[in-house]
Design a protein around this motif. Sequence first.
Motif, PDB file in Angstrom:
ATOM      1  N   TRP A 118       0.822  -1.208   0.000  1.00 11.44           N
ATOM      2  CA  TRP A 118       0.000   0.000   0.000  1.00 11.44           C
ATOM      3  C   TRP A 118       0.854   1.255   0.000  1.00 11.44           C
ATOM      4  CZ3 TRP A 118      -4.702  -0.320  -1.517  1.00 11.44           C
ATOM      5  CH2 TRP A 118      -5.478  -1.442  -1.250  1.00 11.44           C
ATOM      6  N   LEU A 140       1.994   2.131  -3.343  1.00 10.37           N
ATOM      7  CA  LEU A 140       0.916   2.660  -4.173  1.00 10.37           C
ATOM      8  C   LEU A 140       0.720   4.148  -3.906  1.00 10.37           C
ATOM      9  CD1 LEU A 140      -1.614   2.447  -6.009  1.00 10.37           C
ATOM     10  CD2 LEU A 140      -2.906   1.851  -3.940  1.00 10.37           C
ATOM     11  N   ARG A 161      -4.596   7.410  -8.723  1.00  9.71           N
ATOM     12  CA  ARG A 161      -4.242   6.681  -7.505  1.00  9.71           C
ATOM     13  C   ARG A 161      -5.497   6.166  -6.800  1.00  9.71           C
ATOM     14  NH1 ARG A 161      -1.877  10.564  -4.922  1.00  9.71           N
ATOM     15  NH2 ARG A 161       0.066  10.461  -6.133  1.00  9.71           N
ATOM     16  N   TRP A 192      -6.661   2.325  -6.101  1.00  5.46           N
ATOM     17  CA  TRP A 192      -7.057   1.851  -4.771  1.00  5.46           C
ATOM     18  C   TRP A 192      -8.370   1.081  -4.849  1.00  5.46           C
ATOM     19  CZ3 TRP A 192     -11.437   3.575  -1.967  1.00  5.46           C
ATOM     20  CH2 TRP A 192     -11.512   3.088  -0.662  1.00  5.46           C
ATOM     21  N   HIS A 252      -5.187  -7.539  -7.519  1.00  8.57           N
ATOM     22  CA  HIS A 252      -4.106  -7.016  -6.683  1.00  8.57           C
ATOM     23  C   HIS A 252      -2.867  -7.910  -6.726  1.00  8.57           C
ATOM     24  CE1 HIS A 252      -4.242  -9.799  -3.233  1.00  8.57           C
ATOM     25  NE2 HIS A 252      -5.561  -9.725  -3.254  1.00  8.57           N
ATOM     26  N   GLU A 270       0.584  -6.222  -7.878  1.00  9.28           N
ATOM     27  CA  GLU A 270       1.771  -6.301  -7.014  1.00  9.28           C
ATOM     28  C   GLU A 270       2.979  -6.796  -7.796  1.00  9.28           C
ATOM     29  OE1 GLU A 270       2.761  -7.722  -2.443  1.00  9.28           O
ATOM     30  OE2 GLU A 270       1.007  -8.515  -3.488  1.00  9.28           O
ATOM     31  N   GLN A 325       4.287  -3.954  -9.979  1.00  6.98           N
ATOM     32  CA  GLN A 325       5.150  -3.025  -9.252  1.00  6.98           C
ATOM     33  C   GLN A 325       6.579  -3.546  -9.147  1.00  6.98           C
ATOM     34  OE1 GLN A 325       2.464  -2.702  -5.735  1.00  6.98           O
ATOM     35  NE2 GLN A 325       2.703  -0.498  -6.016  1.00  6.98           N
TER      36      GLN A 325
END
Length: 520
Positions: free
Chosen positions: A213, A216, A226, A230, A294, A298, A301
């Motif tokens: 988080w 992010l 953003r 979320w 998610h 992840e 990222q």
Amino acid sequence: MNRYWWDSGGDRRIHWKAWDKLCVPKKYGGLRFKDLRAFNLAMLGKQAWRMLTKPDSLVARVYKAQYFPKGTFFDTQIGNSLSFCWRSIMAAKSIICSGVRRRIGNGETTFIWTHPWLQDEHDHMIQTEMPVQLQGTRVMGLIDQQTGTWDNDILTDLFQPEDVGRIMRIPVSLDYNDTWYWHGDPKGMYSVKSGYRRIVGDYESQGGEFMNWLSLWRLKIPPKWRMFLWRAICDILPTTTNLLIRRVDVSPYCAMCGISQENTMHALVMCDYARNIWEQSNLTIPNIVTNIFHVWFEELQNVLDSDGMLYAASILYNIWRARNRAVWEACLPRPNSLLRAAVTAKDAWLQARPIRPPAALPANAVAHAAETVHDAAHVETALMAGNVVPNLRRCRVDAGYLHDTGRATVGAVLFDANGEYLAAFNAPLPTCLTPLMAEALACKEALSWLKERGEQSIELYTDCLTLQRYLATPTAAFRSYVGYAIDGCKQIATLFQFCSFNFIPRSDNYLAHALATTAY
């Protein structure tokens, strides 16, 4: 407030996430909204704190005369026939009493068995059963008045070995009265922020949820992107799957491909339309098999840098806009047109962002430079006024601290004004309760060592910025045990002709750190 957050206009909208979930800190997946009841109690706790710590104030005396004439606020009960104001303050009493401790000075006003005065994180009360004949005894009876230390014979006779060890860790100073302090704050002062944290408790990430988080929220992307990400990670986008779960009568099929059922992962990544866009983007896309967005994000990222994440966020946001056009307008832009729109939005954001200096210094370096300039100006002012600082010495000091045992050490290195080595010093310190207390005691011992050497003009350097600020602030008030060491440092500093406290980065204080380490 929840209705305001989710609604837009006059139509009633779905509340996609409960209010208590929105009040969770951002690093755990919430939006850090305030729990209003907890925040109100924390503010009421400010009044209860004043009742406890300032019993001689006018308001405290008025309430004391009416509600607890024979005791203290800590011991008072709710009672009957109370005013609205007093009931409100008493609602916060349990919060304050659970977070306060007694700082032991001379021990004259602290009861051994009924006051919280031990420093154990989990148990702040004496566990040894109280003998009937010792009811109402005070901590003063456990202190050797001649030496100003704990009387080991009395402790071993009265208490269990576990309690004896916990008592022996507490510092004693007969020059101070016992006071209440807020446990966990360096100064021992209650604040609404600390009270709020105590009420809501500590949050923990649940297994299987998104973990990155903080990364992010740190993305350098437009705020609306953003917030969209979320919502996608929390799986609260109005996809057909989510709408059907909330009993909205819609077709379950994706509006872009018309073949598969639509969830977040399908709409943004797995749909044929979205897959075509990702292939043309030339970005490195995670090649994993998952139906959970998610998990895919992840991994994204982990493989993309900041520029790549900006481009990917722009693509995701524009894919969702295209999906909404397909739902409401029954049309889709071509994939290459969507990519051009994503690139245009990305470039516009980069151009709108303020340009930062290319060689920005880190915060600790800026603080160090500011302190150095301040001290240099101090010395220069003294020289211009005719107050020459003779034989100026520079001492670097550091503390070692073992959290499990409370053992602490000090290391100090002395240099002349030209940076030439003069002397060094290290030694063990009394048992400390916190790292900050160890740093403060280390500075106190270093100043005593310098005074014994006959030094008169000293610049003391520490790598603890919090301590340096406390020492440089003449009016800083303390209720915690750190105050003993801070006051000691300031008293010894008055014995020098010139003494200043300065900050030095930890990387430049390695000699003092090495000396403190060897003192174990």
